[in-house]
Write a protein that holds these residues in place. Structure first.
Motif, short mmCIF file in Angstrom:
data_model
loop_
_atom_site.label_atom_id
_atom_site.label_comp_id
_atom_site.label_asym_id
_atom_site.label_seq_id
_atom_site.Cartn_x
_atom_site.Cartn_y
_atom_site.Cartn_z
N PRO A 45 33.97 41.99 44.62
CA PRO A 45 33.91 42.20 43.17
C PRO A 45 34.76 43.41 42.77
CG PRO A 45 31.72 41.81 44.04
CD PRO A 45 32.63 41.96 45.22
N HIS A 46 35.40 43.30 41.62
CA HIS A 46 36.34 44.35 41.18
C HIS A 46 35.67 45.71 40.95
CE1 HIS A 46 39.67 41.67 41.01
NE2 HIS A 46 39.05 40.85 40.18
N ASN A 47 34.40 45.72 40.61
CA ASN A 47 33.74 46.98 40.30
C ASN A 47 33.18 47.70 41.53
OD1 ASN A 47 31.64 45.21 40.82
ND2 ASN A 47 30.32 46.04 39.23
N VAL A 89 42.17 32.22 36.11
CA VAL A 89 40.94 31.55 36.52
C VAL A 89 40.24 32.37 37.61
CG1 VAL A 89 39.98 29.47 37.59
CG2 VAL A 89 41.79 29.27 35.88
N ALA A 90 41.01 32.88 38.55
CA ALA A 90 40.43 33.69 39.62
C ALA A 90 39.78 34.95 39.05
CB ALA A 90 41.50 34.06 40.64
N ARG A 91 40.43 35.60 38.08
CA ARG A 91 39.85 36.79 37.45
C ARG A 91 38.56 36.44 36.71
NH1 ARG A 91 45.21 38.03 36.39
NH2 ARG A 91 45.03 37.35 34.23
N LEU A 92 38.55 35.30 36.03
CA LEU A 92 37.35 34.87 35.32
C LEU A 92 36.20 34.65 36.30
CD1 LEU A 92 35.77 33.82 32.84
CD2 LEU A 92 36.75 31.57 33.34
N LEU A 93 36.46 33.94 37.38
CA LEU A 93 35.41 33.70 38.37
C LEU A 93 34.92 35.00 38.99
CD1 LEU A 93 36.78 30.50 40.12
CD2 LEU A 93 34.77 30.68 38.64
N ASN A 94 35.85 35.91 39.26
CA ASN A 94 35.45 37.19 39.84
C ASN A 94 34.62 37.99 38.84
OD1 ASN A 94 35.64 40.05 40.84
ND2 ASN A 94 36.67 38.95 42.49
N ALA A 95 34.96 37.93 37.57
CA ALA A 95 34.18 38.63 36.54
C ALA A 95 32.78 38.05 36.44
CB ALA A 95 34.89 38.56 35.20
#
Length: 103
Positions: A45-47, A89-95
């Motif tokens: 996850p990005h955070n 799409v990948a950023r959306l799923l990761n979010a």
């Protein structure tokens, strides 16, 4: 569930008023990912700061399994990247994935 239901009803009413087609996708993320280690699919996850290994161990994943997963993702990349999924799409799923673990 009242708010999402209200929003959906409003969108449908507006589309009907404007004679527009509407497509609705219901995605039960809990069921979609209940048997998949999401970090293999989407990466860390990005955070999250620190290593993927430390993150997984912090979630309670067995250390050997966490090591295997983190080594795989470090070497091969996450599945979305391997499959050339569109970056948006990948950023959306990761979010959607970020912060969704329940201990």
């Amino acid at each position: 569930t009242d708010y999402p239901s209200h929003v959906l009803r409003s969108v449908l009413d507006r589309a009907r008023l404007l004679s527009l087609s509407v497509f609705i996708l219901f995605l039960d993320l809990e069921k979609a990912f209940d048997r998949v280690v999401r970090e293999i699919l989407m990466g860390k996850p990005h955070n999250v700061t620190g290593t993927l290994y430390d993150y997984l161990v912090g979630l309670g994943v067995d250390t050997e399994i966490a090591k295997s997963i983190s080594e795989y993702v470090d070497k091969e990349g996450d599945i979305l990247t391997q499959w050339d999924v569109d970056a948006k799409v990948a950023r959306l799923l990761n979010a959607l994935h970020t912060g969704s673990w329940v201990r």
